[in-house]
Every structure is written in structure tokens, then in C-alpha cells.
Design an enzyme around this catalytic site. Structure first.
Site, PDB file in Angstrom:
ATOM      1  CB  ALA A 146      -4.818  -8.176   1.541  1.00  0.00           C
ATOM      2  N   GLY A 190      -2.649 -10.725   5.428  1.00  0.00           N
ATOM      3  CA  GLY A 190      -3.620 -11.724   4.984  1.00  0.00           C
ATOM      4  C   GLY A 190      -3.006 -13.105   4.808  1.00  0.00           C
ATOM      5  CD  GLU A 250      -5.575 -11.067   8.561  1.00  0.00           C
ATOM      6  OE1 GLU A 250      -5.314 -10.671   7.399  1.00  0.00           O
ATOM      7  OE2 GLU A 250      -6.282 -10.433   9.351  1.00  0.00           O
ATOM      8  CD  GLU A 264      -2.513  -6.859   8.509  1.00  0.00           C
ATOM      9  OE1 GLU A 264      -1.680  -6.875   9.434  1.00  0.00           O
ATOM     10  OE2 GLU A 264      -3.094  -7.885   8.105  1.00  0.00           O
TER      11      GLU A 264
HETATM   12  C1  LIG Z   1      -5.076  -5.045   5.050  1.00  0.00           C
HETATM   13  C2  LIG Z   1      -5.280  -6.472   5.224  1.00  0.00           C
HETATM   14  C3  LIG Z   1      -6.607  -6.857   5.690  1.00  0.00           C
HETATM   15  C4  LIG Z   1      -4.364  -7.397   5.012  1.00  0.00           C
HETATM   16  C5  LIG Z   1      -3.005  -7.264   4.441  1.00  0.00           C
HETATM   17  O1  LIG Z   1      -2.503  -8.293   4.218  1.00  0.00           O
HETATM   18  S1  LIG Z   1      -2.181  -5.810   4.079  1.00  0.00           S
HETATM   19  C6  LIG Z   1      -0.636  -6.383   3.412  1.00  0.00           C
HETATM   20  C7  LIG Z   1       0.303  -6.880   4.454  1.00  0.00           C
HETATM   21  N1  LIG Z   1       1.559  -7.271   3.870  1.00  0.00           N
HETATM   22  C8  LIG Z   1       2.585  -6.463   3.759  1.00  0.00           C
HETATM   23  O2  LIG Z   1       2.552  -5.307   4.133  1.00  0.00           O
HETATM   24  C9  LIG Z   1       3.830  -7.045   3.103  1.00  0.00           C
HETATM   25  C10 LIG Z   1       4.150  -6.290   1.812  1.00  0.00           C
HETATM   26  N2  LIG Z   1       5.350  -6.819   1.187  1.00  0.00           N
HETATM   27  C11 LIG Z   1       6.579  -6.581   1.654  1.00  0.00           C
HETATM   28  O3  LIG Z   1       6.782  -5.926   2.649  1.00  0.00           O
HETATM   29  C12 LIG Z   1       7.724  -7.135   0.853  1.00  0.00           C
HETATM   30  O4  LIG Z   1       7.257  -7.449  -0.431  1.00  0.00           O
HETATM   31  C13 LIG Z   1       8.350  -8.381   1.503  1.00  0.00           C
HETATM   32  C14 LIG Z   1       9.097  -8.001   2.784  1.00  0.00           C
HETATM   33  C15 LIG Z   1       7.329  -9.457   1.778  1.00  0.00           C
HETATM   34  C16 LIG Z   1       9.404  -8.989   0.491  1.00  0.00           C
HETATM   35  O5  LIG Z   1      10.317  -7.997   0.100  1.00  0.00           O
HETATM   36  P1  LIG Z   1      11.229  -8.211  -1.211  1.00  0.00           P
HETATM   37  O6  LIG Z   1      12.096  -7.016  -1.314  1.00  0.00           O
HETATM   38  O7  LIG Z   1      11.876  -9.542  -1.163  1.00  0.00           O
HETATM   39  O8  LIG Z   1      10.215  -8.273  -2.431  1.00  0.00           O
HETATM   40  P2  LIG Z   1       9.443  -7.063  -3.122  1.00  0.00           P
HETATM   41  O9  LIG Z   1      10.266  -6.509  -4.231  1.00  0.00           O
HETATM   42  O10 LIG Z   1       8.939  -6.103  -2.107  1.00  0.00           O
HETATM   43  O11 LIG Z   1       8.148  -7.803  -3.720  1.00  0.00           O
HETATM   44  C17 LIG Z   1       8.184  -8.506  -4.964  1.00  0.00           C
HETATM   45  C18 LIG Z   1       6.934  -8.118  -5.737  1.00  0.00           C
HETATM   46  O12 LIG Z   1       5.797  -8.513  -4.988  1.00  0.00           O
HETATM   47  C19 LIG Z   1       4.947  -7.402  -4.773  1.00  0.00           C
HETATM   48  N3  LIG Z   1       4.250  -7.550  -3.481  1.00  0.00           N
HETATM   49  C20 LIG Z   1       4.755  -7.996  -2.339  1.00  0.00           C
HETATM   50  N4  LIG Z   1       3.806  -7.981  -1.373  1.00  0.00           N
HETATM   51  C21 LIG Z   1       2.692  -7.482  -1.948  1.00  0.00           C
HETATM   52  C22 LIG Z   1       1.380  -7.226  -1.462  1.00  0.00           C
HETATM   53  N5  LIG Z   1       1.001  -7.509  -0.208  1.00  0.00           N
HETATM   54  N6  LIG Z   1       0.488  -6.710  -2.330  1.00  0.00           N
HETATM   55  C23 LIG Z   1       0.819  -6.455  -3.609  1.00  0.00           C
HETATM   56  N7  LIG Z   1       2.041  -6.699  -4.145  1.00  0.00           N
HETATM   57  C24 LIG Z   1       2.960  -7.196  -3.300  1.00  0.00           C
HETATM   58  C25 LIG Z   1       5.891  -6.208  -4.772  1.00  0.00           C
HETATM   59  O13 LIG Z   1       5.192  -5.022  -5.014  1.00  0.00           O
HETATM   60  C26 LIG Z   1       6.825  -6.597  -5.906  1.00  0.00           C
HETATM   61  O14 LIG Z   1       6.180  -6.367  -7.142  1.00  0.00           O
HETATM   62  P3  LIG Z   1       6.845  -5.344  -8.220  1.00  0.00           P
HETATM   63  O15 LIG Z   1       8.192  -5.923  -8.523  1.00  0.00           O
HETATM   64  O16 LIG Z   1       5.897  -5.380  -9.354  1.00  0.00           O
HETATM   65  O17 LIG Z   1       6.929  -4.029  -7.540  1.00  0.00           O
END
Ligand SMILES: CC(C)=CC(=O)SCCNC(=O)CCNC(=O)[C@H](O)C(C)(C)COP(=O)(O)OP(=O)(O)OC[C@H]1O[C@@H](n2cnc3c(N)ncnc32)[C@H](O)[C@@H]1OP(=O)(O)O
Length: 257
Positions: free
Chosen positions: A65, A108, A111, A131
Site C-alpha cells: 500500500a 498490500g 495481499e 507492515e
Molecule cells: C499497511 C498495509 C495495510 C499495507 C502495506 O502494504 S504497508 C507497505 C508495505 N511495504 C513496504 O513496507 C515496502 C516499502 N518499500 C521498500 O521497502 C523498498 O522500496 C523496497 C525494498 C521494496 C525496494 O527498495 P529499493 O531501494 O530498490 O527502491 P526504493 O528506492 O525504496 O523505492 C523506489 C521508489 O518507490 C517508492 N516506494 C516503494 N515502496 C513504496 C510504498 N509501499 N509506498 C510508497 N512508495 C513506495 C520509494 O519511496 C521510491 O520513491 P522515491 O524515489 O520517490 O523516494
């Protein structure tokens, strides 16, 4: 119809939905959720479609998400808006859905894959419910569907530590039906969906309903439910055709009724 965050294509009787927010690793914001659920419901209603495929990019099926969208929200807002309830609509889709997962399927994203009926993984796939690292818990059914898919011990560890598991571990644990080389993932998913879409549509829906019932009821009730549906298959023209084709040593020509 124009979509901002997904692509929708037709491959014969298969509807393909591709998540398309590559810069955010297909993070599931509210717009994407609406577009996916709306497209899936439209394809579900379309008599020329027999199965769906949902996929992402080589790097990410979906990284969860959208954390940036979620972060500033208050409890009353997420409660009153009933955040993520809309994803339940995907569980209401009657036609079989295949998730073709490469790269990250986190939170998500995992999920969403589990809301599908068949989960095909590329050898690059990584699954997890991270999460807890964000100070929240799964909210789109992860704690429930993951536990049913892989058992309490492993689901508990993944939900409590946020650890990711690779494709092989996910297949061993029973989350994934098959692993394929990343370059072949979409072809495999479309081929599998085409096989399913070539079956009788009402019978495929009955088979999906029967298997899903195993998650929701007792064994005795599930067997009774299956038997009633089995009896109902004899009300279809496709049962006559399928069995006649076997006896005549030819391929069946299902008419989806
Ligand atoms: C709460 C509920 C109900 C559900 C959920 O799903 S909570 C979210 C769970 N997911 C996570 O915690 C994963 C978050 N992402 C990461 O840990 C990393 O992005 C990665 C390990 C998947 C990949 O790492 P990498 O270094 O290859 O890439 P990044 O530079 O971190 O990401 C690229 C770009 O995408 C944006 N990003 C990634 N995941 C999310 C996300 N879940 N929500 C929003 N944005 C996301 C990340 O910020 C980056 O964008 P910027 O370059 O603009 O910072």
C-alpha cells in the site's frame, strides 16, 4: 476507458491487468485500487472473458500500500472511509484470477497476490508482510490469507519480523503454485489463464467457489457444498458436451452454458 495506474488488455478470452506505477514500485494507492477493482469487475461481467491475469513489473508486482498516501491519515479518517474495504471487491470476482508475480510482493502487494486464485511466481519473486516495520499490521487480509496458505508458524514469523521470503521458500510453504523463469512469467500466466478460459465458464466458476469454500467452512459442510455444485453441473449443456467429447475421442466445444 483511460487508466492512470494500470493497463488493461485482452488476449483472446483472457483479461490482463498490468499494474503501472513503475516509479513507485507499483505502490497501491487509492486510485490504483479503484482502477484494478473496476477493471476486474468489468472483465468479470464480460461474457467473452473466461479468466483474468494480474501482473506488475520485473522489479515489483507491488511494494505494498502507498506509504506516502497513508502516512498523514488519522484514525477517524481511515475508519470512516473504511480503508482497503474496496479490495474485498476483488474477492467477489467469480472468474478465476491468476497473479503473475515477479520482484517484490510486499504488504498490500502480497495481499493482492493472495486475493487471486492461482499464484505463479518468477524466480525473482519476494513475498513479505513488512507492515510491522511501519508501525501497523496487514490490512488487506494478509494476516488471515497468509496464515491459511502457509500455516501459523511461518505466517507469524513473517508478520512479526517483516522478513521477506523468496520464490522457492514460498513454493515450499504452499503460497505459490509454480515457479517459472522471470522472462517466461507472463507467457506462462497467459497460457495457464488461456487453458482455464477454454473450460466451461460456469463450471470453472463452480470449481473456484468449491475450492474457496474449503477456507470458510467445516469439512462436512464443504463436502456437502461441493456435492450440490457437482449435481448442478448436470444442469449444464457443457457437462453433456464434455463427457460426449471424451467418449467420441475429440476435444470438447464448450458453449459456456
Ligand atoms: C499497511 C498495509 C495495510 C499495507 C502495506 O502494504 S504497508 C507497505 C508495505 N511495504 C513496504 O513496507 C515496502 C516499502 N518499500 C521498500 O521497502 C523498498 O522500496 C523496497 C525494498 C521494496 C525496494 O527498495 P529499493 O531501494 O530498490 O527502491 P526504493 O528506492 O525504496 O523505492 C523506489 C521508489 O518507490 C517508492 N516506494 C516503494 N515502496 C513504496 C510504498 N509501499 N509506498 C510508497 N512508495 C513506495 C520509494 O519511496 C521510491 O520513491 P522515491 O524515489 O520517490 O523516494
Amino acid at each position: 476507458m483511460t487508466h492512470q495506474t494500470i493497463l488493461v488488455e485482452r488476449h483472446g478470452r483472457v483479461g490482463l491487468i498490468t499494474l503501472n506505477r513503475p516509479k513507485a514500485l507499483n505502490a497501491l494507492n487509492l486510485e490504483l485500487m479503484r482502477e484494478v477493482t473496476t477493471a476486474a469487475r468489468e472483465l468479470d461481467r464480460d461474457p467473452d472473458i473466461g479468466a483474468l491475469v494480474i501482473t506488475g513489473s520485473a522489479k515489483a508486482f507491488a511494494a505494498g500500500a502507498d506509504i506516502k498516501e497513508m502516512q498523514p491519515n488519522s484514525y477517524p479518517q481511515v475508519y470512516l472511509d473504511d480503508w482497503f474495504a474496496e479490495w474485498d471487491q476483488l474477492a467477489q470476482v467469480r472468474k478465476p484470477i491468476i497473479a503473475a508475480v515477479a520482484g517484490y510482493a510486499l504488504g498490500g502487494g502480497c495481499e493482492l497476490a493472495m486475493l487471486c486464485d492461482v499464484l505463479l511466481a518468477a524466480d525473482t519473486a519476494k513475498f513479505g508482510q513488512p507492515e510491522i516495520k511501519l508501525g501497523v499490521i496487514p490490512g488487506i487480509g494478509g494476516s488471515q490469507r497468509l496464515t491459511r496458505a502457509i500455516g501459523k508458524a511461518k505466517a507469524m514469523e513473517l508478520c512479526l519480523t517483516g522478513r521477506m521470503m523468496g520464490a522457492e521458500e514460498a513454493e515450499r510453504a504452499g503460497l505459490v503454485s509454480r515457479i517459472v523463469p522471470a522472462d517466461d512469467l507472463l507467457d506462462n500466466a497467459l497460457a495457464t489463464a488461456t487453458i482455464i478460459a477454454g473450460m466451461s465458464a460456469p463450471i470453472a466458476i463452480m470449481a473456484k467457489e468449491a475450492v474457496n469454500r474449503a477456507y470458510e467452512t467445516t469439512l462436512a459442510e464443504g463436502v456437502r457444498f461441493e456435492r450440490r455444485l457437482f449435481h448442478a453441473t448436470f444442469a449444464t449443456a457443457d457437462q453433456k458436451e464434455g463427457m460426449a467429447a471424451f467418449i467420441d475421442k475429440r476435444d470438447p466445444k464448450f458453449l459456456h452454458n
